[in-house]
Design a protein around this motif. Sequence first.
Motif, mmCIF file in Angstrom:
data_model
loop_
_atom_site.group_PDB
_atom_site.id
_atom_site.type_symbol
_atom_site.label_atom_id
_atom_site.label_comp_id
_atom_site.label_asym_id
_atom_site.label_seq_id
_atom_site.Cartn_x
_atom_site.Cartn_y
_atom_site.Cartn_z
ATOM 1 N N UNK A 1 0.845 -1.201 0.000
ATOM 2 C CA UNK A 1 0.000 0.000 0.000
ATOM 3 C C UNK A 1 0.880 1.251 0.000
ATOM 4 N N UNK A 2 1.944 1.215 0.776
ATOM 5 C CA UNK A 2 2.874 2.351 0.842
ATOM 6 C C UNK A 2 3.511 2.579 -0.527
ATOM 7 N N UNK A 3 3.881 1.495 -1.209
ATOM 8 C CA UNK A 3 4.468 1.619 -2.547
ATOM 9 C C UNK A 3 3.459 2.188 -3.537
ATOM 10 N N UNK A 4 2.200 1.761 -3.414
ATOM 11 C CA UNK A 4 1.149 2.281 -4.294
ATOM 12 C C UNK A 4 0.994 3.781 -4.088
ATOM 13 N N UNK A 5 0.978 4.208 -2.845
ATOM 14 C CA UNK A 5 0.872 5.642 -2.564
ATOM 15 C C UNK A 5 2.098 6.397 -3.081
ATOM 16 N N UNK A 6 3.273 5.806 -2.925
ATOM 17 C CA UNK A 6 4.499 6.434 -3.449
ATOM 18 C C UNK A 6 4.426 6.601 -4.953
ATOM 19 N N UNK A 7 3.952 5.561 -5.653
ATOM 20 C CA UNK A 7 3.858 5.637 -7.106
ATOM 21 C C UNK A 7 2.821 6.662 -7.546
ATOM 22 N N UNK A 8 1.726 6.769 -6.807
ATOM 23 C CA UNK A 8 0.697 7.751 -7.150
ATOM 24 C C UNK A 8 1.233 9.173 -6.906
ATOM 25 N N UNK A 9 1.956 9.356 -5.821
ATOM 26 C CA UNK A 9 2.572 10.660 -5.552
ATOM 27 C C UNK A 9 3.633 10.968 -6.607
ATOM 28 N N UNK A 10 4.295 9.925 -7.107
ATOM 29 C CA UNK A 10 5.341 10.088 -8.110
ATOM 30 C C UNK A 10 4.836 10.619 -9.439
ATOM 31 N N UNK A 11 3.537 10.510 -9.687
ATOM 32 C CA UNK A 11 2.984 11.090 -10.923
ATOM 33 C C UNK A 11 2.304 12.431 -10.624
ATOM 34 N N UNK A 12 2.599 12.959 -9.419
ATOM 35 C CA UNK A 12 2.135 14.300 -9.071
ATOM 36 C C UNK A 12 0.755 14.371 -8.459
ATOM 37 N N UNK A 13 0.249 13.270 -7.955
ATOM 38 C CA UNK A 13 -1.110 13.246 -7.409
ATOM 39 C C UNK A 13 -1.094 13.003 -5.898
ATOM 40 N N UNK A 14 -2.226 13.238 -5.257
ATOM 41 C CA UNK A 14 -2.362 13.089 -3.810
ATOM 42 C C UNK A 14 -2.488 11.608 -3.440
ATOM 43 N N UNK A 15 -1.503 11.062 -2.753
ATOM 44 C CA UNK A 15 -1.540 9.632 -2.415
ATOM 45 C C UNK A 15 -2.624 9.260 -1.408
ATOM 46 N N UNK A 16 -3.209 10.240 -0.737
ATOM 47 C CA UNK A 16 -4.243 9.961 0.261
ATOM 48 C C UNK A 16 -5.511 9.398 -0.371
ATOM 49 N N UNK A 17 -5.644 9.510 -1.689
ATOM 50 C CA UNK A 17 -6.814 8.966 -2.375
ATOM 51 C C UNK A 17 -6.826 7.434 -2.323
ATOM 52 N N UNK A 18 -5.656 6.825 -2.074
ATOM 53 C CA UNK A 18 -5.547 5.364 -2.010
ATOM 54 C C UNK A 18 -5.709 4.937 -0.556
ATOM 55 N N UNK A 19 -6.770 4.211 -0.272
ATOM 56 C CA UNK A 19 -7.040 3.788 1.100
ATOM 57 C C UNK A 19 -7.082 2.263 1.191
#
Length: 173
Positions: free
Chosen positions: A69-87
């Motif tokens: 889950x942490x990696x998913x949030x990191x990857x989402x943040x890596x494309x410039x988006x808010x990782x908090x959307x991934x729960x």
Amino acid sequence: RRGGASPIDAGQAHSQMLPGTEGKQERRGFFEGDGTGVGKGRIIAGVILDNLRQGRTKAVWVSEKQGLHVDAQRDYAGIGEDPAIIFRHAATQAPNKITAKAGVLFTTYDMLRGGEKKQATDPNDPHKQAGKKRVDQLVEWLGPNFDGVIVFDESHNMMNSSPQRGTRGVKRP
């Protein structure tokens, strides 16, 4: 498709509708089969973002273990988006309804395969339902008109999801 796929390729596939069951059309899927270290997490993040920007408000990211889950949030943040959307799916107990109105639910194969925990229905809490399975909980959250993306990361972990007949009988999934 193998080698060099991108969220653009997935978006083109997702824009196509195919004949489905009962006369309904279904959105075309996409398979990314690259090996380790090529950035599949970023591709997944881009595919999810593209679907969200197309107006699809919910997505599901299925992976191998909760820690990813942490990696998913990191990857989402890596494309410039808010990782908090991934729960995390695990943050909602099995008998409860998922209350998020939109977003990306992160779950695991084990969680979806898992059995149900029998708990008495609480008459004071309408969100608690006895014996609910995790996959039923997910389907209920997605709703009957779900048209978003479901990503199967680390899909080799989907194996053994049905009974296998062997020399010593049937092995349960």
